[in-house]
Design a protein around this motif. Structure first.
Motif, PDB file in Angstrom:
ATOM      1  N   PHE A   1       0.823  -1.209   0.000  1.00 42.61           N
ATOM      2  CA  PHE A   1       0.000   0.000   0.000  1.00 42.61           C
ATOM      3  C   PHE A   1       0.860   1.263   0.000  1.00 42.61           C
ATOM      4  CE2 PHE A   1       0.724  -1.220   4.343  1.00 42.61           C
ATOM      5  CZ  PHE A   1       0.804  -0.041   5.088  1.00 42.61           C
TER       6      PHE A   1
ATOM      7  N   ASN B   1      -0.271   5.161  -0.346  1.00 43.87           N
ATOM      8  CA  ASN B   1      -1.569   5.406   0.278  1.00 43.87           C
ATOM      9  C   ASN B   1      -1.418   6.373   1.444  1.00 43.87           C
ATOM     10  OD1 ASN B   1      -3.677   4.336   2.593  1.00 43.87           O
ATOM     11  ND2 ASN B   1      -4.553   4.234   0.536  1.00 43.87           N
TER      12      ASN B   1
ATOM     13  N   ARG C   1       4.872  -0.905  -3.245  1.00 43.16           N
ATOM     14  CA  ARG C   1       3.767  -0.301  -3.992  1.00 43.16           C
ATOM     15  C   ARG C   1       3.111  -1.330  -4.915  1.00 43.16           C
ATOM     16  NH1 ARG C   1       4.582   5.579  -4.033  1.00 43.16           N
ATOM     17  NH2 ARG C   1       2.907   5.677  -5.578  1.00 43.16           N
TER      18      ARG C   1
ATOM     19  N   ASP D   1      -3.342  -0.817 -10.095  1.00 39.95           N
ATOM     20  CA  ASP D   1      -3.709   0.137  -9.050  1.00 39.95           C
ATOM     21  C   ASP D   1      -5.000   0.861  -9.422  1.00 39.95           C
ATOM     22  OD1 ASP D   1      -3.845   2.073  -7.059  1.00 39.95           O
ATOM     23  OD2 ASP D   1      -1.726   2.607  -7.194  1.00 39.95           O
TER      24      ASP D   1
ATOM     25  N   ASP E   1      -5.896   4.562  -5.509  1.00 42.73           N
ATOM     26  CA  ASP E   1      -5.630   4.978  -4.127  1.00 42.73           C
ATOM     27  C   ASP E   1      -4.401   4.290  -3.555  1.00 42.73           C
ATOM     28  OD1 ASP E   1      -6.530   2.392  -3.704  1.00 42.73           O
ATOM     29  OD2 ASP E   1      -8.216   2.947  -2.416  1.00 42.73           O
ATOM     30  N   HIS E   2      -3.702   3.505  -4.367  1.00 46.86           N
ATOM     31  CA  HIS E   2      -2.466   2.814  -3.987  1.00 46.86           C
ATOM     32  C   HIS E   2      -2.685   1.775  -2.880  1.00 46.86           C
ATOM     33  CE1 HIS E   2      -0.814   5.921  -6.470  1.00 46.86           C
ATOM     34  NE2 HIS E   2      -1.124   6.864  -5.611  1.00 46.86           N
ATOM     35  N   LEU E   3      -3.928   1.319  -2.784  1.00 49.41           N
ATOM     36  CA  LEU E   3      -4.277   0.281  -1.818  1.00 49.41           C
ATOM     37  C   LEU E   3      -5.125  -0.799  -2.471  1.00 49.41           C
ATOM     38  CD1 LEU E   3      -4.557  -0.903   1.070  1.00 49.41           C
ATOM     39  CD2 LEU E   3      -6.472   0.687   1.427  1.00 49.41           C
TER      40      LEU E   3
END
Length: 428
Positions: free
Chosen positions: A347, A350, A392, A398, A401-403
């Motif tokens: 993540f 995020n 990442r 993705d 939201d990078h999560l």
């Protein structure tokens, strides 16, 4: 957090682990061998059921955001993972504080939007009655109806709520358009008169099939619930997994996949300010996993929120997480349910990311990979991470939201599951 004294032993000695699992299994095996086989006639009379769809109910939502109905019909759309000749539904008032009256209910084969194919609507009954009042805190099962459907069929479950109702039991993030009618009982209508579209599943927890199939329950948080997926396309990772079973192992018979993911959910703790995130998985395990009709295996992806919502400079330790995982494994094994675990995806980037939380994720993943506690492990971290920046997500996976992954990321997760091994664990 649990104290050191209360945590289970986490010995990594392989021989010790093996002895514990063998000895733990012997009483259950002996008891199973001693029990007489259930009479075939009794099985036929009662019927056996296998969940073809499910979600995890939560709530109640804050009153300011709660859906209020008055003499209207809900039409809720769900997709089967296996076919059926007969169906029943499980409704839920488990988060309600007052009795819930259902004035009429039906199930039919959905053609498009809020319309069902003519001739497919079946009225649902409950103990032979067309209406039911479900007490607060409880579920209710319908009587079975004859309706032949195939795998990946869209069903429409219609519920008429005759009085003013505040929706307290709900799955908030359906990623599926559902429908609320204008006033009246429209459960038998082919085309529902729509007042508005909603993005949740109120009061509906499960649809069961009479088709014999091992049921795999996917339990977890928003990564299983499907945040980041395209609405109305059924592209959560458990959806992709169900399609893999059908495409690659259809010769071995059907396998059902039921999604009990819940956005915001954690393994160890609740947050009173987030009622729609549900009770922690240790608390909801009996209802959302063990009570699922026909469950034979559990696919477990949980823990990222335990890290994200823990203190920034003292994240949840791996010992606490390991203790929680071991509890779920033991409770599943006690019921003859195999468990596939999964590593926690990255993540980085995020809003909740910091180096200490990343270190906690790496530490927990190291335990997941090395402990040998699960029957099988899917390495979602390895699949989703950027090889050049392993903290990442790959940019192509993705959602933004990078999560959370996007549709392609969820497909990649399902594609990485060791399918033949999972099928072997779940098979009868």
């Amino acid at each position: 957090m649990t104290s050191q004294a209360s945590r289970p032993s986490l010995s990594n000695d392989p021989a010790s682990r093996g002895r514990r699992r063998i000895f733990a299994g012997l009483p259950a095996l002996a008891a199973a061998l001693a029990l007489p086989a259930p009479p075939a006639l009794a099985q036929t009379a009662r019927g056996l059921w296998y969940a073809t769809w499910g979600c995890a109910p939560s709530g109640p939502p804050p009153l300011s955001t709660a859906l209020t109905l008055s003499g209207q019909t809900l039409r809720l759309v769900v997709r089967t993972s296996i076919g059926a000749g007969r169906l029943r539904v499980r409704l839920s008032n488990e988060m309600g504080s007052a009795p819930l009256r259902i004035g009429a209910a039906s199930i039919g084969l959905r053609s498009s939007a809020a319309t069902v194919y003519a001739g497919t609507s079946r009225a649902l009954s409950f103990g032979g009655r067309s209406t039911i009042t479900i007490p607060a805190g409880t579920p209710a099962l319908s009587d079975p109806v004859d309706l032949s459907v195939g795998p990946f069929a869209d069903l429409a479950v219609s519920l008429y709520l005759p009085g003013p109702v505040t929706v307290n039991t709900i799955h908030a993030n359906a990623y599926q358009a559902n429908y609320l009618s204008t006033g009246g009982n429209h459960t038998a209508a082919t085309s529902l008169p729509i007042q508005r579209t909603i993005g949740s599943w109120p009061f509906l927890a499960e649809v069961d099939s009479d088709r014999v199939a091992p049921v795999i329950v996917a339990a977890g948080d928003s990564l299983t619930d499907g945040i980041g997926t395209t609405t109305n396309t059924n592209r959560r990772w458990p959806d992709w997994l169900a399609r893999r079973f059908q495409a690659e192992l259809s010769g071995r018979g059907p396998f059902a996949v039921v999604n009990r993911g819940l956005s915001g959910n954690r393994l160890l703790l609740d947050d009173a300010s987030m009622p729609l995130a549900g009770r922690d998985l240790l608390e909801r395990f009996d209802r959302d996993v063990l009570a699922t009709a026909g469950v034979r295996a559990l696919a477990l992806l949980i823990g990222i929120n335990d890290i994200l919502f823990s203190p920034a400079f003292s994240p949840v330790p791996r010992e606490d997480m390991a203790g929680g995982y071991l509890q779920l494994i033991e409770r599943a094994h006690a019921r003859g349910i195999a468990v596939m675990g999964a590593t926690l995806p990255p993540f980085g980037g995020n809003v909740y990311f910091n180096p200490r939380r990343e270190a906690a994720r790496q530490d927990i993943n190291a335990w997941l990979r090395s402990a040998g506690a699960f029957d099988l492990l899917a390495d979602f971290d390895l699949v989703l991470r950027d090889p050049q920046a392993p903290e990442r997500l790959r940019s192509s996976y993705d959602y933004g939201d990078h999560l959370h992954p996007n549709d392609a990321g969820y497909q990649a997760m399902a594609a990485s599951v060791p399918l033949a091994q999972l099928a072997a664990l779940a098979a009868y």
